[in-house]
Design a protein around this motif. Structure first.
Motif, PDB file in Angstrom:
ATOM      1  N   UNK A   1      -3.077  -4.057  -1.588  1.00 22.42           N
ATOM      2  CA  UNK A   1      -2.567  -3.134  -0.715  1.00 22.42           C
ATOM      3  C   UNK A   1      -1.416  -2.319  -1.368  1.00 22.42           C
ATOM      4  N   UNK A   2      -0.635  -3.218  -1.913  1.00 23.96           N
ATOM      5  CA  UNK A   2       0.800  -2.773  -2.225  1.00 23.96           C
ATOM      6  C   UNK A   2       0.665  -1.863  -3.539  1.00 23.96           C
ATOM      7  N   UNK A   3      -0.348  -1.801  -4.293  1.00 25.66           N
ATOM      8  CA  UNK A   3      -0.960  -1.271  -5.343  1.00 25.66           C
ATOM      9  C   UNK A   3      -1.500   0.041  -5.112  1.00 25.66           C
ATOM     10  N   UNK A   4      -2.473   0.067  -4.090  1.00 25.31           N
ATOM     11  CA  UNK A   4      -2.989   1.318  -3.803  1.00 25.31           C
ATOM     12  C   UNK A   4      -2.512   2.354  -2.621  1.00 25.31           C
ATOM     13  N   UNK A   5      -1.588   1.671  -1.956  1.00 26.14           N
ATOM     14  CA  UNK A   5      -1.099   2.519  -0.792  1.00 26.14           C
ATOM     15  C   UNK A   5      -0.214   3.857  -1.167  1.00 26.14           C
ATOM     16  N   UNK A   6       0.322   3.620  -2.293  1.00 25.17           N
ATOM     17  CA  UNK A   6       0.896   4.728  -2.705  1.00 25.17           C
ATOM     18  C   UNK A   6       0.001   5.951  -3.095  1.00 25.17           C
ATOM     19  N   UNK A   7      -0.785   5.553  -3.956  1.00 28.87           N
ATOM     20  CA  UNK A   7      -1.871   6.529  -4.245  1.00 28.87           C
ATOM     21  C   UNK A   7      -2.791   7.042  -2.926  1.00 28.87           C
TER      22      UNK A   7
ATOM     23  N   UNK B   1       0.803 -10.799   6.448  1.00 28.12           N
ATOM     24  CA  UNK B   1       0.724 -11.091   5.097  1.00 28.12           C
ATOM     25  C   UNK B   1       0.986  -9.774   4.244  1.00 28.12           C
ATOM     26  N   UNK B   2       1.300  -8.518   5.022  1.00 25.66           N
ATOM     27  CA  UNK B   2       1.545  -7.473   4.258  1.00 25.66           C
ATOM     28  C   UNK B   2       2.881  -7.157   3.674  1.00 25.66           C
ATOM     29  N   UNK B   3       3.001  -6.627   2.661  1.00 23.68           N
ATOM     30  CA  UNK B   3       4.687  -6.176   2.126  1.00 23.68           C
ATOM     31  C   UNK B   3       4.809  -5.100   2.944  1.00 23.68           C
ATOM     32  N   UNK B   4       5.623  -5.182   3.982  1.00 17.38           N
ATOM     33  CA  UNK B   4       5.937  -4.061   5.017  1.00 17.38           C
ATOM     34  C   UNK B   4       6.922  -2.915   4.212  1.00 17.38           C
ATOM     35  N   UNK B   5       7.637  -3.575   3.243  1.00 20.24           N
ATOM     36  CA  UNK B   5       8.486  -2.565   2.445  1.00 20.24           C
ATOM     37  C   UNK B   5       7.783  -1.192   1.828  1.00 20.24           C
ATOM     38  N   UNK B   6       6.544  -1.382   1.299  1.00 25.68           N
ATOM     39  CA  UNK B   6       5.725  -0.017   0.759  1.00 25.68           C
ATOM     40  C   UNK B   6       5.509   0.474   1.895  1.00 25.68           C
ATOM     41  N   UNK B   7       5.080  -0.012   3.268  1.00 29.51           N
ATOM     42  CA  UNK B   7       4.666   1.056   4.336  1.00 29.51           C
ATOM     43  C   UNK B   7       5.966   1.828   4.798  1.00 29.51           C
TER      44      UNK B   7
END
Length: 123
Positions: A64-70, A96-102
């Motif tokens: 998720x952390x890898x794909x969310x920016x794209x 379990x998510x890395x909320x920072x990316x969001x």
């Protein structure tokens, strides 16, 4: 009006997801178990389907952390006249998510669901 995009991380999509993602753009992890569902979606009208691979040993959190920016680049205000503001995340819990990316991408409201969570950008 909410413009929604679905991020599907499930290795095998359950029937319950099908009704929830009707008509919205879908980003779905490529797996052998999802192949038939992806084909079915592509034959239907109304959904834009984007598939992406997972790397060997990659967790859903890291994927998720890898794909969310794209995903965001394809659906944000710089790419769309009517940008998305709601992301339905299937197959990953909010805990379990890395909320920072969001948060980096402007999401500020989060809601736990039976399928994962919903992230919203407040205007």
């Amino acid at each position: 009006m909410n413009k929604q995009v679905a991020l599907v991380l499930n290795e095998k999509v359950a029937e319950t997801i099908k009704s929830l993602i009707k008509g919205m753009p879908i980003w779905i992890v490529e797996t052998q178990r999802n192949a038939a569902f992806i084909d079915e979606l592509r034959q239907r009208s109304g959904n834009v389907i984007t598939t992406f691979p997972s790397k060997k040993g990659e967790s859903k959190t890291d994927l998720t952390d890898r794909i969310i920016y794209t995903l965001d680049e394809h659906h944000n205000a710089h790419s769309q006249d009517d940008p998305y503001d709601t992301l339905l995340v299937f197959g990953l819990t909010l805990a379990k998510s890395k909320k920072k990316a969001f948060l980096d991408l402007g999401f500020s409201k989060f809601e736990k669901t039976d399928f994962g969570f919903i992230a919203r950008k407040l205007q």
